[in-house]
Design an enzyme around this catalytic site. Sequence first.
Site, mmCIF file in Angstrom:
data_model
loop_
_atom_site.group_PDB
_atom_site.id
_atom_site.type_symbol
_atom_site.label_atom_id
_atom_site.label_comp_id
_atom_site.label_asym_id
_atom_site.label_seq_id
_atom_site.Cartn_x
_atom_site.Cartn_y
_atom_site.Cartn_z
ATOM 1 C CG ASN A 1 -2.494 72.428 111.708
ATOM 2 O OD1 ASN A 1 -2.757 72.965 112.785
ATOM 3 N ND2 ASN A 1 -2.009 71.201 111.606
ATOM 4 C CD1 TRP A 2 -2.829 79.092 111.645
ATOM 5 C CD2 TRP A 2 -3.128 80.412 113.432
ATOM 6 N NE1 TRP A 2 -3.396 80.251 111.208
ATOM 7 C CE2 TRP A 2 -3.590 81.087 112.275
ATOM 8 C CE3 TRP A 2 -3.219 81.046 114.668
ATOM 9 C CZ2 TRP A 2 -4.131 82.383 112.336
ATOM 10 C CZ3 TRP A 2 -3.757 82.324 114.729
ATOM 11 C CH2 TRP A 2 -4.211 82.984 113.563
ATOM 12 C CE LYS A 3 1.522 71.391 111.924
ATOM 13 N NZ LYS A 3 2.556 70.476 111.488
ATOM 14 C CG HIS B 1 -2.276 66.763 112.128
ATOM 15 N ND1 HIS B 1 -1.012 66.519 112.600
ATOM 16 C CD2 HIS B 1 -2.145 67.651 111.113
ATOM 17 C CE1 HIS B 1 -0.142 67.235 111.893
ATOM 18 N NE2 HIS B 1 -0.811 67.932 110.988
ATOM 19 C CD GLU C 1 2.111 67.929 114.089
ATOM 20 O OE1 GLU C 1 1.330 68.761 114.576
ATOM 21 O OE2 GLU C 1 2.897 68.198 113.144
ATOM 22 C CD GLU D 1 -1.356 67.311 106.814
ATOM 23 O OE1 GLU D 1 -1.080 68.459 106.498
ATOM 24 O OE2 GLU D 1 -1.470 66.934 107.994
ATOM 25 N N GLY E 1 6.502 69.327 108.314
ATOM 26 C CA GLY E 1 7.444 70.128 109.089
ATOM 27 C C GLY E 1 8.897 69.779 108.849
ATOM 28 C CB SER F 1 7.363 70.621 103.582
ATOM 29 O OG SER F 1 7.822 70.203 104.854
ATOM 30 N N GLY G 1 0.967 74.034 107.236
ATOM 31 C CA GLY G 1 1.401 74.217 108.620
ATOM 32 C C GLY G 1 2.279 75.451 108.745
ATOM 33 N N GLY G 2 3.589 75.240 108.726
ATOM 34 C CA GLY G 2 4.556 76.329 108.950
ATOM 35 C C GLY G 2 4.274 77.578 108.133
HETATM 36 P P1 PGA Z 1 3.809 71.707 107.431
HETATM 37 O O1 PGA Z 1 2.587 71.073 108.258
HETATM 38 O O2 PGA Z 1 3.207 72.515 106.301
HETATM 39 O O3 PGA Z 1 4.541 72.576 108.424
HETATM 40 O O4 PGA Z 1 4.633 70.569 106.930
HETATM 41 C C1 PGA Z 1 1.444 70.576 107.609
HETATM 42 C C2 PGA Z 1 0.496 70.006 108.637
HETATM 43 O O5 PGA Z 1 0.945 69.379 109.600
HETATM 44 O O6 PGA Z 1 -0.735 70.144 108.516
#
Ligand code: PGA
Length: 252
Positions: free
Chosen positions: A8-10, A95, A97, A167, A173, A212, A233-234
Amino acid sequence: MRKVVAGNWKMHKDRSGATDLIATLVAAKSGLPSGVEVIIAPPFPFLALAVEGVKGSAIAVAAQNCHQAAQGAYTGEVSAPMLASMGVSACLVGHSERREYFGETDLLVAQKVKALLEAGITPIYCCGEKQEERTAGRHFEVVSAQMKDALGALDPEQLMKVVVAYEPVWAIGTGLTATAAEAQEMHAFIRGLLRSHGNDVANAVPVLYGGSCKPDNAAELFAGPDVNGGLIGGAALDADQFLSIIRAAGDS
Ligand code: PGA
């Protein structure tokens, strides 16, 4: 059980950064475990170049969001049939967010899941509790309600086309990760919820861990029997880290 690693590149990268990352992944993919489905979810403007870039590589492309209607006067929005017409085969939905910053409710998420299935796109349904909910010991209750509200109306055939991502919001994050035991415990609980729709559903739906997940903890997390890969994500923004997580899934 299928194994899936999705990135997930956000809201990261620009055209050249996206092009480079896709090219590096495609170049490396042939040396990667064949049993892991790899999905990348770039921002909307890069979806077309991603679909083009992964051609012939077995990497699939997902969107990060869609609108619940098939078309209409919704300025700025993108529908599931539009994504399907571009060769996008999966889409994140629910998600944390989106829930937190864009007010998405389980009801809205349920509509989006339905729209995606109707368009032939795999919904990657995200659920997970907040820190205060875990501290209060309400994490199972919260995830159970999220699963029921967003997926409860689907029949088994539809449910089998969904991917679930657990998640925990406090892990996204933040550098805090659920322990392998905490992840497995919740994944087994989610598997049980899926099993209430039949063994076929429980055996077909991959449950991914997100929050994470990094090269140094992926192997331990993926060792859980109900952890079928990850939503990253990251670490998905860096080819080496993402590839190392894919290898960890292949070894699990
Ligand atoms: P993260 O994000 O690996 O940076 O914690 C995961 C996500 O939000 O899908």
